[in-house]
Enzyme design. Structure first.
Site, short mmCIF file in Angstrom:
data_model
loop_
_atom_site.label_atom_id
_atom_site.label_comp_id
_atom_site.label_asym_id
_atom_site.label_seq_id
_atom_site.Cartn_x
_atom_site.Cartn_y
_atom_site.Cartn_z
N ALA A 102 16.29 14.26 4.04
CA ALA A 102 16.05 15.29 3.02
C ALA A 102 14.55 15.59 2.92
O ALA A 102 13.73 14.68 2.84
CB ALA A 102 16.57 14.82 1.67
N TYR A 144 2.92 19.06 2.33
CA TYR A 144 3.95 18.64 3.29
C TYR A 144 3.38 17.65 4.31
O TYR A 144 3.98 16.61 4.59
CB TYR A 144 4.50 19.89 3.99
#
Lengths: 451, 451
Positions: free
Chosen positions: A292, A357
């Protein structure tokens, strides 16, 4: 092959820009042989333990085993260089490899096996061991037609059987998009099991038979492909995703014959709930895939906590908590347990607009390396895969220029498929892969983007 | 800036292709101040030892020291994150860095200081330490106008003074083409010397004063620039090159006020001759720069020993033999001795057509890592620099497309200059740089090409 690139190859402007032809990559389908043709196995420098293991594998698979290049196209070339310690050995490798590489067929496999530079006794042998890294990354950039080149670095105390699952993966079509990489194999954790009996075809086709695998983010995209691929290889799937993704999640569970668990992995009690579910409903877990992940791109100068915090929470914080719980007393993680964390090329090379990220995905790498010794104490392993440009719904919505650039800047001249990430996770998830721990394996077609 | 790119920016076709504007990089000239404007220094997570060292440096240099971003353009931003151990600390760093990065001026400097992930006590702190790697590489790709971002990773036992020469280098114009890199600083080898007295301006301008530096391949190109730059910084130069390069070699010696030694470094007695020369004529050596290197490009499939062997012999074999001799009893290498080996981006990322060159340059990296502990025993260090695309006579003869591509695929949108490699070597060559050992520092403008 992408429709866009297929079309582009007929566009005169594209020709002037030097648009590359896109090779078709051989991928694994159930029932396919592991090796599609003759394999050359050799050794240079007197270390032949792993060459022997490779030869045995080739003979088991019933394809011709060659000791020097002839006129035939080769499926693979395996050279054991663990005994190479001098520049003379390296020169001998060049003379062997040149003619061999010339014969490598489409989707062929070049595999060098080398010693750990850090274990070298002399500076020259350390240099030679590291030289293989530069050599294999260069030749990977020279190969054509979907052929790949990778380096397996083995620790001095690793038995020949330790590389078995890695040879099978890197020589087979399962590793279609793993190219130009260096994988380190150590003495396996726990009580390493012997490679599966060769006369049981299910062992080859279903290497995850009997294993329970939990996959987060399994409702769609790469997570769905991971669930599908692990199920194809025999694993029982526990598919996890947000309640809001219920429809896709149910579809994954149905498709794989597995079960679904709706769970927000960032919830404070998520680790407890997940592990209790695995213990109570499945009696344990063998493979945990932390897939995920989310993006919230923005330049750092304009980054906000609203974009930073959820990315770190989903991509890193949730993994940290679940992994800690897996190491607790009473954890449902069984012996030969495997944890595979999805990192990213961005976590290695950085990426414009992705400080959040990239930080989260680099963090995953730091976490994996820190936890590897702790999982080893439980006869388990933890590794990461770092995908490059993978064709997903997300990439399909990119501006065409960005997307085409992303697809083309790698040695295979195309984006990878979700199944390529999934196959890599399947290899790391095998009980026989106990020699791989704390590793980061890129699935990027040897993307030029790196650190 | 290259004439070609300057012209290209006026070409309408180039605009359609998105040709980037090329920022002018500030470079060091004698007499220039180290810091060109205000510097923001802060810490996150409670570790402030290195923030204090940075603050002292800023105050010594007489530029404004800020603790939070205001309206002014900043020369630099230094954030000490050695105490950051949680995702909350990382979020705090984001909130500090966003506004700070916005104020960074042309050729500005962002410097993060972090802990060693391998030394982290908890998985979360290991993740956070590694997250800085992804963060800094991403923000380096976002900065504009020649600004750079780098990460200094310090060992837990390194005193604040250990980073002094590194702060001076990375904050100054000397590091113009070092971008997106991670440098590890350990407790210095030997008896570390305190940073030079700040009230002696020669110490700042001539950090290599009194040191004897030998440079191989010094007749031209990068080697000549290394000799010039080390001489500018106070070193006495012993310029080494082939007898056939005598004219360029003499010019380098004359220009630098040094001496010349004609020597084929691949000769069997080369190490003996070189070291005897240094001992007899110069009474010792402080800095050895292994710069000499050659290319003989060819695809591996068509590689011949005539192309393989000399590349390995010059680029790696000669370095191995000279380094071994430097470690012998009676070696002329003095305490605080520094060896700097020129590797290459190709040795990290590999390069098509350069299996020989990449193997040799990767080999240099393996050698440096293997020899670092042995040089440390002598209170000396050995490190490598890995240049990316550097403008030389060699690159000037490249096909224009290849050359322009090479220049553009990095965060600074241009090739580096030989002086950029030389400045990096000068930093590693300082007596105060004993905390840097076994490192590989890329000088590549954060080239996208990596492993």
């Amino acid at each position: 092959m992408s429709d866009f690139l297929a079309g582009l190859s007929r566009n005169p402007l594209a020709k002037r820009l030097g648009a590359p032809t896109v090779p078709e990559l051989r991928r694994h389908h159930p029932g396919d042989p592991l090796l599609a043709g003759p394999v050359l196995v050799a050794d240079v420098g007197g270390g032949a333990r792993f060459a022997k293991a490779a030869s045995a594998l080739v003979e088991e698979q019933g394809v011709p085993l060659l000791s020097e290049p002839g006129e035939q196209k080769l499926h693979g070339v395996v050279v054991d260089l663990t005994g190479a310690t001098t520049l003379a050995d390296l020169a001998a490798a060049q003379q062997l490899l040149g003619p061999a590489v010339k014969r490598l067929g489409p989707s062929g496999r070049l595999l060098l096996i080398g010693a750990e530079p850090a274990e070298a006794v002399t500076p020259e042998s350390a240099a030679v061991a590291q030289a293989l890294d530069g050599l294999v990354r260069s030749v990977a950039k020279e190969l054509r037609s979907g052929a790949t080149a990778n380096l397996v670095v083995v620790a001095g105390d690793a038995p020949p059987t330790a590389v078995d699952s890695t040879l099978r993966f890197l020589l087979s079509a399962r590793s279609a998009y793993v190219d130009g990489q260096v994988v380190h194999v150590a003495n396996p954790v726990g009580n390493p099991r012997e490679p599966a009996e060769v006369d049981d075809p299910r062992a080859e086709e279903r290497p995850l038979d009997g294993r329970i695998a939990v996959v987060t983010g399994a409702a769609r995209g790469i997570g769905a492909a991971i669930a599908d691929t692990l199920a194809r290889d025999g694993a029982s799937i526990v598919a996890v995703d947000l309640p809001a993704a219920g429809e896709g999640l149910a579809a994954t569970a149905n498709r794989t014959g597995g079960t679904a668990l709706q769970l927000d992995i960032t919830a404070a009690d998520a680790a407890d709930r997940l592990l209790a579910h695995l213990a109570d409903r499945h009696g344990g877990v063998d493979l945990v895939v932390h897939n995920a992940g989310i993006t919230r791109d923005k330049l750092l100068a304009n980054m906000t906590p609203e974009r930073w915090d959820p990315v770190l929470a989903v991509n890193l914080g949730a993994q940290l908590r679940i992994n800690e719980a897996l190491l607790d007393d009473g954890s449902p993680l069984r012996p030969e347990g495997r944890v595979v964390c999805v990192s990213s090329q961005s976590g290695i090379a950085g990426n414009r607009g992705q400080t959040n990220y990239a930080a989260s995905k680099a963090g995953v790498i730091g976490m994996v390396r820190a936890l590897a010794p702790r999982f080893a104490e439980r006869a388990a392993t933890i590794n990461a895969v770092a995908p490059g440009f993978i064709e997903t719904e997300m990439t399909a919505t990119m501006p065409v220029g960005t997307r085409e650039a992303g697809r083309r800047v790698n040695s295979l001249k195309q984006g990878g498929l979700p199944v390529d990430v999934a196959e890599t996770i399947g290899w790391l998830g095998r009980a026989e892969s106990g020699g791989l721990n704390g590793q980061v394996v890129r699935v990027c077609g040897q993307s030029i983007l790196g650190a």
